[in-house]
Motif scaffolding. Structure first.
Motif, mmCIF file in Angstrom:
data_model
loop_
_atom_site.group_PDB
_atom_site.id
_atom_site.type_symbol
_atom_site.label_atom_id
_atom_site.label_comp_id
_atom_site.label_asym_id
_atom_site.label_seq_id
_atom_site.Cartn_x
_atom_site.Cartn_y
_atom_site.Cartn_z
ATOM 1 N N PRO A 2 -14.244 -0.427 5.244
ATOM 2 C CA PRO A 2 -13.619 -0.603 3.931
ATOM 3 C C PRO A 2 -14.398 -0.085 2.734
ATOM 4 O O PRO A 2 -13.797 0.434 1.794
ATOM 5 N N TYR A 26 -6.001 -2.778 8.647
ATOM 6 C CA TYR A 26 -6.174 -2.642 7.198
ATOM 7 C C TYR A 26 -5.316 -3.681 6.459
ATOM 8 O O TYR A 26 -5.766 -4.297 5.479
ATOM 9 N N ARG A 27 -4.087 -3.881 6.924
ATOM 10 C CA ARG A 27 -3.215 -4.863 6.276
ATOM 11 C C ARG A 27 -3.838 -6.257 6.339
ATOM 12 O O ARG A 27 -3.838 -7.003 5.351
ATOM 13 N N GLN A 42 0.834 -1.200 0.000
ATOM 14 C CA GLN A 42 0.000 0.000 0.000
ATOM 15 C C GLN A 42 0.869 1.252 0.000
ATOM 16 O O GLN A 42 1.621 1.496 0.935
ATOM 17 N N LEU A 56 -10.257 -1.293 -1.950
ATOM 18 C CA LEU A 56 -9.450 -1.395 -0.730
ATOM 19 C C LEU A 56 -8.143 -0.633 -0.835
ATOM 20 O O LEU A 56 -7.446 -0.446 0.157
ATOM 21 N N TRP A 57 -7.806 -0.189 -2.056
ATOM 22 C CA TRP A 57 -6.558 0.538 -2.250
ATOM 23 C C TRP A 57 -6.769 2.035 -2.487
ATOM 24 O O TRP A 57 -5.867 2.824 -2.269
ATOM 25 N N CYS A 86 -12.367 4.597 0.960
ATOM 26 C CA CYS A 86 -12.882 4.044 2.215
ATOM 27 C C CYS A 86 -14.122 4.832 2.610
ATOM 28 O O CYS A 86 -14.502 5.799 1.945
ATOM 29 N N ARG A 89 -6.840 -6.475 3.879
ATOM 30 C CA ARG A 89 -6.382 -6.622 2.491
ATOM 31 C C ARG A 89 -5.835 -8.022 2.248
ATOM 32 O O ARG A 89 -6.030 -8.600 1.168
ATOM 33 N N LEU A 105 -12.032 -0.818 10.827
ATOM 34 C CA LEU A 105 -10.583 -0.849 10.641
ATOM 35 C C LEU A 105 -9.870 0.207 11.459
ATOM 36 O O LEU A 105 -8.637 0.240 11.497
ATOM 37 N N TRP A 112 -4.950 3.883 7.978
ATOM 38 C CA TRP A 112 -4.842 3.465 6.574
ATOM 39 C C TRP A 112 -3.659 2.518 6.355
ATOM 40 O O TRP A 112 -3.733 1.583 5.561
ATOM 41 N N SER A 113 -2.570 2.753 7.071
ATOM 42 C CA SER A 113 -1.380 1.905 6.924
ATOM 43 C C SER A 113 -1.202 0.939 8.085
ATOM 44 O O SER A 113 -0.159 0.296 8.219
#
Length: 341
Positions: free
Chosen positions: A284, A312-313, A41, A270-271, A274, A316, A295, A307-308
């Motif tokens: 999501p 979230y990971r 991401q 998802l990228w 949101c 995904r 999330l 987000w990071s």
């Protein structure tokens, strides 16, 4: 599909070098994810859906707001919270969708938030059932700088319209649309780009030609036909259209129904996008209507950390491992698909 040059030009005018670079980061990391099979991401969302409210005046049968079936609390998005979030993200965002659940115009500060986002150079969109577009609100809508206004008109007669938009008044909606068109002309405004969105279900599919005629008569810019999401579809449903073109579901040889599209183990949403609920939860996408896949919470954590972050990971990663194992994905058409004619 028709192109609307003025609308495209306005959207393109929102692009800056920083925003274009962010899109490039998002898209390249998404494609690299697909290639390598593990989540990578880069960048931050180019679009966010804010939920102005969970309240609604109608009782549509396939909508959690209409069914009053939320497990989360009902409330309105606070303007100070909205401004703080936008201030943090505006330089890389491109457009905002002021809609998730509920009727946006019920929030008394809704148009003030639109105006603020417009002032940040963001392309702004909302979707409404049209019952609050009185003369005063129509004028304020033009003044807010809203770029795109989607009005749900799911029937061209009251009898057909109320089949889905229960407790709704078609005449009120059409008058609201006329108010918008009137004030656009009076203020010599190119915005908002006004769309009649027609949710195609069995009771109204015979009125598709009529919605185009009605839109022309009023001066609406565009008509979009939208397929209906139905929760209980496997054994048929009275809302599934007879015309297969306008259905998300196909009838199988054994008489049951299934979703047409194949659930691929990746998802662009998802990228690059949101949803933020009225009370600050980050979820999501628009299919998580009850915010079950939380999330992060902006009341406790910054957006960029969410987000990071690990939640979230992991989500995904689950998408890549098997999208058919995630409940909100099983009735998905990859982004609330619409068709325009």
């Amino acid at each position: 599909m028709a192109l609307y040059p003025r609308d495209i030009y306005r959207f393109a005018g929102k692009l800056t070098l920083k925003r274009v670079i962010n899109v490039a980061k998002l898209y390249s990391s998404y494609q690299l994810t697909r290639l390598l099979g593990r989540p990578i991401q880069w960048g931050v969302p180019m679009t966010i859906s804010f939920e102005p409210t969970t309240a609604c005046n109608l009782r549509c049968p396939e909508c959690p707001s209409g069914l009053r079936s939320f497990t989360r609390e009902t409330g309105n998005l606070r303007e100070d919270f909205f401004r703080a979030t936008i201030d943090d993200l505006a330089t890389e965002l491109i457009y905002l969708i002021f809609y998730f659940q509920g009727e946006p115009y019920i929030n008394p500060r809704f148009l003030d938030m639109v105006r603020y986002a417009s002032g940040k150079g963001l392309y702004t969109i909302t979707s409404t059932n049209g019952h609050f577009l009185n003369d005063e609100n129509a004028k304020k809508t033009i003044e807010s700088g809203l770029d795109r206004l989607i009005i749900s008109v799911d029937g061209t007669t009251q009898e057909t319209y109320q089949n889905y938009r229960r407790e709704g008044k078609l005449d009120t909606v059409l008058q609201g649309a006329k108010n918008i068109v009137k004030w656009k002309k009076a203020m010599n405004s190119a915005t908002p780009h006004v769309i009649f969105q027609f949710l195609v279900v069995k009771p109204n599919e015979h009125q598709i030609p009529d919605i185009y005629r009605l839109a022309r008569e009023i001066g609406i810019d565009e008509v979009k036909l939208k397929t209906a999401q139905v929760y209980d579809y496997e054994h048929g449903n009275d809302l599934i259209p007879d015309n297969d073109r306008y259905s998300r579901y196909r009838k199988n040889h054994n008489g049951t129904y299934s979703i047409k599209n194949e659930l691929l183990n990746h998802c662009w949403k998802l990228w690059h996008a949101c949803v933020i609920t009225w009370d600050g939860l980050v979820v999501p996408c628009c299919f998580d209507k009850d915010a079950l896949h939380r999330l992060g919470d902006l009341r406790a954590t910054s957006f960029k950390d969410i987000w990071s972050g690990e939640a979230y990971r992991q989500f995904r990663t689950r998408i890549l491992a098997g999208r058919d194992k995630i409940d909100i994905c099983t009735n998905c058409t990859e982004g609330c698909t619409v068709w325009a004619e």
